[in-house]
Design an enzyme around this catalytic site. Sequence first.
Site, mmCIF file in Angstrom:
data_model
loop_
_atom_site.group_PDB
_atom_site.id
_atom_site.type_symbol
_atom_site.label_atom_id
_atom_site.label_comp_id
_atom_site.label_asym_id
_atom_site.label_seq_id
_atom_site.Cartn_x
_atom_site.Cartn_y
_atom_site.Cartn_z
ATOM 1 N N GLY A 99 0.789 -1.230 0.000
ATOM 2 C CA GLY A 99 0.000 0.000 0.000
ATOM 3 C C GLY A 99 0.821 1.280 0.000
ATOM 4 O O GLY A 99 0.268 2.375 0.124
ATOM 5 N N ALA A 100 2.148 1.173 -0.187
ATOM 6 C CA ALA A 100 2.999 2.375 -0.138
ATOM 7 C C ALA A 100 2.733 3.320 -1.310
ATOM 8 O O ALA A 100 3.034 4.514 -1.229
ATOM 9 C CB ALA A 100 4.472 1.965 -0.117
ATOM 10 N N ASP A 120 6.567 -1.982 -11.190
ATOM 11 C CA ASP A 120 6.064 -1.607 -9.856
ATOM 12 C C ASP A 120 6.520 -2.587 -8.769
ATOM 13 O O ASP A 120 5.940 -2.628 -7.687
ATOM 14 C CB ASP A 120 4.538 -1.407 -9.854
ATOM 15 C CG ASP A 120 3.747 -2.696 -9.954
ATOM 16 O OD1 ASP A 120 4.346 -3.778 -10.121
ATOM 17 O OD2 ASP A 120 2.502 -2.627 -9.851
ATOM 18 N N GLU A 146 -7.800 -7.831 1.937
ATOM 19 C CA GLU A 146 -6.779 -7.122 2.717
ATOM 20 C C GLU A 146 -7.314 -6.576 4.042
ATOM 21 O O GLU A 146 -6.535 -6.062 4.852
ATOM 22 C CB GLU A 146 -6.144 -6.007 1.875
ATOM 23 C CG GLU A 146 -5.291 -6.596 0.751
ATOM 24 C CD GLU A 146 -4.556 -5.581 -0.094
ATOM 25 O OE1 GLU A 146 -3.552 -5.955 -0.711
ATOM 26 O OE2 GLU A 146 -5.007 -4.417 -0.165
HETATM 27 N N1 LIG Z 1 0.675 9.634 -2.016
HETATM 28 C C1 LIG Z 1 -0.558 9.144 -1.900
HETATM 29 N N2 LIG Z 1 -1.529 9.875 -1.328
HETATM 30 C C2 LIG Z 1 -2.766 9.400 -1.193
HETATM 31 N N3 LIG Z 1 -3.155 8.195 -1.633
HETATM 32 C C3 LIG Z 1 -2.241 7.427 -2.222
HETATM 33 C C4 LIG Z 1 -0.906 7.828 -2.370
HETATM 34 N N4 LIG Z 1 -0.206 6.850 -2.961
HETATM 35 C C5 LIG Z 1 -1.079 5.845 -3.170
HETATM 36 N N5 LIG Z 1 -2.312 6.201 -2.754
HETATM 37 C C6 LIG Z 1 -3.516 5.362 -2.750
HETATM 38 O O1 LIG Z 1 -3.243 4.281 -1.856
HETATM 39 C C7 LIG Z 1 -3.733 3.057 -2.369
HETATM 40 C C8 LIG Z 1 -2.560 2.091 -2.546
HETATM 41 O O2 LIG Z 1 -1.730 2.532 -3.606
HETATM 42 P P1 LIG Z 1 -1.055 1.481 -4.613
HETATM 43 O O3 LIG Z 1 -2.049 0.468 -5.070
HETATM 44 O O4 LIG Z 1 -0.344 2.281 -5.650
HETATM 45 O O5 LIG Z 1 -0.009 0.812 -3.617
HETATM 46 P P2 LIG Z 1 1.009 -0.379 -3.876
HETATM 47 O O6 LIG Z 1 2.258 -0.057 -3.131
HETATM 48 O O7 LIG Z 1 1.168 -0.633 -5.335
HETATM 49 O O8 LIG Z 1 0.254 -1.583 -3.172
HETATM 50 P P3 LIG Z 1 0.566 -3.169 -3.152
HETATM 51 O O9 LIG Z 1 1.719 -3.367 -2.252
HETATM 52 O O10 LIG Z 1 -0.640 -3.782 -2.593
HETATM 53 O O11 LIG Z 1 0.835 -3.607 -4.551
HETATM 54 C C9 LIG Z 1 -4.444 3.388 -3.676
HETATM 55 O O12 LIG Z 1 -5.818 3.564 -3.396
HETATM 56 C C10 LIG Z 1 -3.810 4.720 -4.101
HETATM 57 O O13 LIG Z 1 -4.704 5.497 -4.870
HETATM 58 N N1 LIG Z 2 3.090 -13.018 1.042
HETATM 59 C C1 LIG Z 2 3.295 -12.236 -0.017
HETATM 60 N N2 LIG Z 2 4.374 -12.434 -0.807
HETATM 61 C C2 LIG Z 2 4.679 -11.643 -1.877
HETATM 62 O O1 LIG Z 2 5.673 -11.860 -2.581
HETATM 63 C C3 LIG Z 2 3.748 -10.597 -2.149
HETATM 64 N N3 LIG Z 2 3.691 -9.653 -3.102
HETATM 65 C C4 LIG Z 2 2.591 -8.943 -2.900
HETATM 66 N N4 LIG Z 2 1.915 -9.434 -1.823
HETATM 67 C C5 LIG Z 2 0.591 -8.989 -1.367
HETATM 68 C C6 LIG Z 2 0.541 -7.609 -0.805
HETATM 69 C C7 LIG Z 2 -0.824 -7.120 -1.241
HETATM 70 O O2 LIG Z 2 -1.813 -7.559 -0.324
HETATM 71 C C8 LIG Z 2 -1.060 -7.814 -2.565
HETATM 72 C C9 LIG Z 2 -0.761 -6.993 -3.801
HETATM 73 O O3 LIG Z 2 0.519 -6.515 -3.803
HETATM 74 O O4 LIG Z 2 -0.249 -8.979 -2.521
HETATM 75 C C10 LIG Z 2 2.623 -10.452 -1.333
HETATM 76 N N5 LIG Z 2 2.389 -11.262 -0.263
#
Ligand SMILES: Nc1ncnc2c1ncn2[C@@H]1O[C@H](COP(=O)(O)OP(=O)(O)OP(=O)(O)O)[C@@H](O)[C@H]1O
Ligand SMILES: Nc1nc(=O)c2ncn([C@H]3C[C@H](O)[C@@H](CO)O3)c2[nH]1
Length: 207
Positions: A14-15, A86, A147
């Site tokens: 979620g970063a 990503d 989640e």
């Molecule tokens: N800087 C920010 N400010 C506010 N909201 C954000 C920001 N960055 C991301 N978001 C929101 O937070 C949520 C998570 O972002 P995102 O899906 O890009 O995260 P991710 O790191 O790719 O997640 P994952 O680890 O699950 O793949 C989304 O709803 C996105 O719109």
């Molecule tokens: N256990 C585990 N191993 C991985 O390599 C991994 N990569 C992502 N994730 C989880 C995070 C988000 O919920 C969701 C989307 O990123 O999947 C993982 N979980």
Amino acid sequence: MKHAPFIAVEGPIGAGKTTLATMLAGELQLPVIKEIVDENPFLDKFYQNMDDWSFQLEMFFLCNRYKQLEDTVNEYIAKNKPVISDYHIYKNLIFGERTLKGTKRDKYREIYHVLTDDLPKPDIILYIRADLDTLLTRIAKRGRPFEEEIAPAYLQQLIEDYDDAMASLAVSEPSTVIVTIDGTQVDFVGNQEDFAAIADHLKELMK
Ligand SMILES: Nc1ncnc2c1ncn2[C@@H]1O[C@H](COP(=O)(O)OP(=O)(O)OP(=O)(O)O)[C@@H](O)[C@H]1O
Ligand SMILES: Nc1nc(=O)c2ncn([C@H]3C[C@H](O)[C@@H](CO)O3)c2[nH]1
């Protein structure tokens, strides 16, 4: 940079990795590689019972990312075309070391190295750090039902695991440039200047 860069965005759940990678791909006209989430058959089971499902889940992620990385090499890296992803395949090890135990962890670590050691590593990592509250808020905002089960303690552990992993990558892959972004303070979604600063920094690194 001598060759076209392979860029990865990393950080805990979620970063904002997908968000930032997509924004940068648009700004810099780069192809973007995104991890597959929706077709993952094990994620909801894993969040309900990690001990029962971790090996299946980690192997699924590893095989998927291995295939995606092979395709990325063939389509972009071998043709000297820049690309942004990503994720970094190293995240398999970050998660696997945390979720697996005993012989399964040992076997998984071996398989990880057999599959990935000879593959290209990103030249640039954009590492988004964020605190627990920020991550929990973003995960809730995104609203993936499975989640909702994520325990704050698991997420906090991953925050620390990511810091450790980036520190050890800096030693083991010294040619990789790691740019750390404070995702709690820097708002690349809501603040155009914050985004422009990241994009400009990346453009400089790519020269
Ligand atoms: N800087 C920010 N400010 C506010 N909201 C954000 C920001 N960055 C991301 N978001 C929101 O937070 C949520 C998570 O972002 P995102 O899906 O890009 O995260 P991710 O790191 O790719 O997640 P994952 O680890 O699950 O793949 C989304 O709803 C996105 O719109
Ligand atoms: N256990 C585990 N191993 C991985 O390599 C991994 N990569 C992502 N994730 C989880 C995070 C988000 O919920 C969701 C989307 O990123 O999947 C993982 N979980």
